[in-house]
Motif scaffolding. Structure first.
Motif, PDB file in Angstrom:
ATOM      1  N   SER A 108       3.199 -58.367 -25.230  1.00 18.04           N
ATOM      2  CA  SER A 108       3.187 -56.724 -25.648  1.00 18.04           C
ATOM      3  C   SER A 108       1.501 -56.270 -26.827  1.00 18.04           C
ATOM      4  CB  SER A 108       3.797 -57.019 -26.935  1.00 18.04           C
ATOM      5  OG  SER A 108       3.638 -58.502 -28.189  1.00 18.04           O
ATOM      6  N   ALA A 109       0.576 -56.900 -25.943  1.00 17.39           N
ATOM      7  CA  ALA A 109      -0.654 -56.986 -27.158  1.00 17.39           C
ATOM      8  C   ALA A 109      -1.661 -56.202 -26.156  1.00 17.39           C
ATOM      9  CB  ALA A 109      -2.206 -58.318 -25.703  1.00 17.39           C
ATOM     10  N   THR A 110      -2.225 -54.833 -26.615  1.00 16.56           N
ATOM     11  CA  THR A 110      -3.033 -53.657 -26.487  1.00 16.56           C
ATOM     12  C   THR A 110      -4.302 -53.687 -27.135  1.00 16.56           C
ATOM     13  OG1 THR A 110      -2.494 -52.681 -28.220  1.00 16.56           O
ATOM     14  CG2 THR A 110      -0.274 -53.038 -27.313  1.00 16.56           C
ATOM     15  N   ARG A 111      -4.776 -52.667 -26.276  1.00 10.42           N
ATOM     16  CA  ARG A 111      -6.746 -52.968 -26.257  1.00 10.42           C
ATOM     17  C   ARG A 111      -7.238 -53.546 -27.641  1.00 10.42           C
ATOM     18  NH1 ARG A 111     -10.052 -50.907 -22.932  1.00 10.42           N
ATOM     19  NH2 ARG A 111      -8.744 -49.890 -21.351  1.00 10.42           N
ATOM     20  N   GLY A 112      -7.909 -54.023 -28.104  1.00  9.42           N
ATOM     21  CA  GLY A 112      -8.166 -54.338 -29.090  1.00  9.42           C
ATOM     22  C   GLY A 112      -8.278 -55.065 -29.643  1.00  9.42           C
ATOM     23  N   ASP A 113      -6.669 -55.441 -29.777  1.00  2.19           N
ATOM     24  CA  ASP A 113      -5.830 -57.310 -30.340  1.00  2.19           C
ATOM     25  C   ASP A 113      -6.662 -58.163 -29.777  1.00  2.19           C
ATOM     26  OD1 ASP A 113      -4.214 -55.463 -31.051  1.00  2.19           O
ATOM     27  OD2 ASP A 113      -2.726 -56.338 -29.372  1.00  2.19           O
ATOM     28  N   VAL A 114      -6.801 -59.148 -31.055  1.00  2.54           N
ATOM     29  CA  VAL A 114      -7.408 -60.133 -30.746  1.00  2.54           C
ATOM     30  C   VAL A 114      -6.921 -62.195 -30.373  1.00  2.54           C
ATOM     31  CG1 VAL A 114      -9.447 -61.838 -32.083  1.00  2.54           C
ATOM     32  CG2 VAL A 114      -9.681 -59.457 -32.217  1.00  2.54           C
ATOM     33  N   LEU A 115      -6.674 -62.755 -29.318  1.00  4.49           N
ATOM     34  CA  LEU A 115      -6.494 -64.303 -28.973  1.00  4.49           C
ATOM     35  C   LEU A 115      -7.251 -65.272 -29.711  1.00  4.49           C
ATOM     36  CD1 LEU A 115      -5.087 -65.822 -28.125  1.00  4.49           C
ATOM     37  CD2 LEU A 115      -5.740 -66.167 -26.247  1.00  4.49           C
ATOM     38  N   PHE A 116      -7.428 -65.432 -30.533  1.00  5.04           N
ATOM     39  CA  PHE A 116      -8.505 -66.612 -31.376  1.00  5.04           C
ATOM     40  C   PHE A 116      -7.646 -67.957 -30.509  1.00  5.04           C
ATOM     41  CE2 PHE A 116     -11.297 -65.546 -34.537  1.00  5.04           C
ATOM     42  CZ  PHE A 116     -11.746 -67.262 -35.188  1.00  5.04           C
ATOM     43  N   VAL A 117      -8.346 -68.681 -29.962  1.00  2.29           N
ATOM     44  CA  VAL A 117      -7.863 -70.061 -29.073  1.00  2.29           C
ATOM     45  C   VAL A 117      -8.489 -71.076 -29.395  1.00  2.29           C
ATOM     46  CG1 VAL A 117      -8.912 -68.774 -27.300  1.00  2.29           C
ATOM     47  CG2 VAL A 117      -6.502 -70.684 -26.962  1.00  2.29           C
ATOM     48  N   PHE A 118      -7.607 -72.262 -30.440  1.00  2.00           N
ATOM     49  CA  PHE A 118      -8.847 -73.521 -30.576  1.00  2.00           C
ATOM     50  C   PHE A 118      -7.701 -74.468 -28.989  1.00  2.00           C
ATOM     51  CE2 PHE A 118      -7.795 -71.372 -34.175  1.00  2.00           C
ATOM     52  CZ  PHE A 118      -8.392 -71.448 -35.173  1.00  2.00           C
TER      53      PHE A 118
END
Length: 282
Positions: A175-185
């Motif tokens: 459901s992610a769209t343009r401009g969403d952010v994935l912060f992955v550690f």
């Protein structure tokens, strides 16, 4: 910036020969005083001019200046260790251990701050401000800062989703769209599933922010905005503590940048609600 830290932070952008020189200097910094540029070249089976050019590329006049700067840095570290050892008999063993841990954390946080430019942190804060949704992902020990970040972002009024399961995250980012952010550690940035998720997220036109050690790793390569962490210690049980401390310091800086204008008002209002839930008498 200290010479050894500068070498570590720029290693990934170096050529193959430059990386060989860099690795030798990092691993043998305490022995460098015994090496001339020609001896170093012979040890690595490269030309002397490669050693000179490497030194100049780092901003030094030549190899002697680089060697002197590294020697000073090693001496300062040794002096600090000697001073700590000299104080040890005067304080309880427990206190000496605590002081050593504190000094290690301060050093790691300072090095991490130096290799992450302020402009990068401002850029990431901007991405979070504009994001429709922020997905925070971490596995194992990396799940702790991911969960803490999601909680803080939610307090600021941002839509933050925390996951510690790759399968659930895979369905969630659909459901992610343009401009969403994935912060992955991911401390070492080598987990295949996380790298695949980062690629998929970018296919949805989202932005990926990675948090890894400042090594060359696949996750860092897939990120739009990689954050790098410096945490070095010869004691295996101490190194993870330094890493976690440096990661938290990075996140604290971003959080402070986000606490501006309406966001801080939203934060204060949410904190009041949380406090009321915890203690209805207040």
């Amino acid at each position: 910036m200290p010479p050894l830290l500068k070498i570590r932070s720029e290693r990934d952008q170096m050529s193959a020969i430059e990386r060989r020189i860099a690795d030798f200097l990092l691993e043998n910094a305490h022995l460098l005083r015994d090496y001339s540029s020609q001896q170093l070249a012979d040890a690595l089976q490269i030309s002397q001019s490669s050693v000179v050019k490497f030194s100049q590329k780092l901003g030094f006049k030549g190899y002697p200046d680089l060697k002197y700067s590294i020697g000073e840095a090693v001496a300062r570290i040794g002096g600090t260790a000697t001073a700590t050892a000299a104080r040890a008999p005067k304080v309880p063993a427990r206190q000496a251990l605590v002081e050593s841990l504190w000094q290690g954390k301060v050093r790691s946080e300072e090095e991490t701050r130096l290799i992450n430019a302020g402009e990068k942190l401002t850029e990431i804060a901007g991405l979070l401000q504009r994001a429709g949704k922020v997905y925070c992902l971490g596995l194992g020990d990396d799940s702790l800062p991911a969960q803490a970040l999601a909680h803080r972002l939610a307090l600021l009024g941002l839509v933050a989703l925390y996951h510690s399961d790759v399968v659930l995250m895979t369905s969630s980012i659909s459901s992610a769209t343009r401009g969403d952010v994935l912060f992955v550690f991911s401390e070492h940035g080598q987990h295949p599933a996380l790298n695949q998720l980062a690629r998929q997220f970018r296919e949805h036109h989202g932005k990926v922010v990675s948090v890894t050690r400042h090594t060359s790793n696949p996750l860092r390569a897939h990120a739009d905005a990689p954050l790098l962490v410096s945490a070095h210690d010869e004691r295996p049980h101490i190194q993870p503590l330094l890493y976690q401390s440096a990661v938290q310091h990075l996140l604290d800086q971003i959080f402070v940048l986000l606490c501006d204008g309406d966001r801080v008002e939203q934060l204060n209002a949410n904190l009041e609600h949380v406090q009321h839930l915890l203690d209805p008498k207040l």
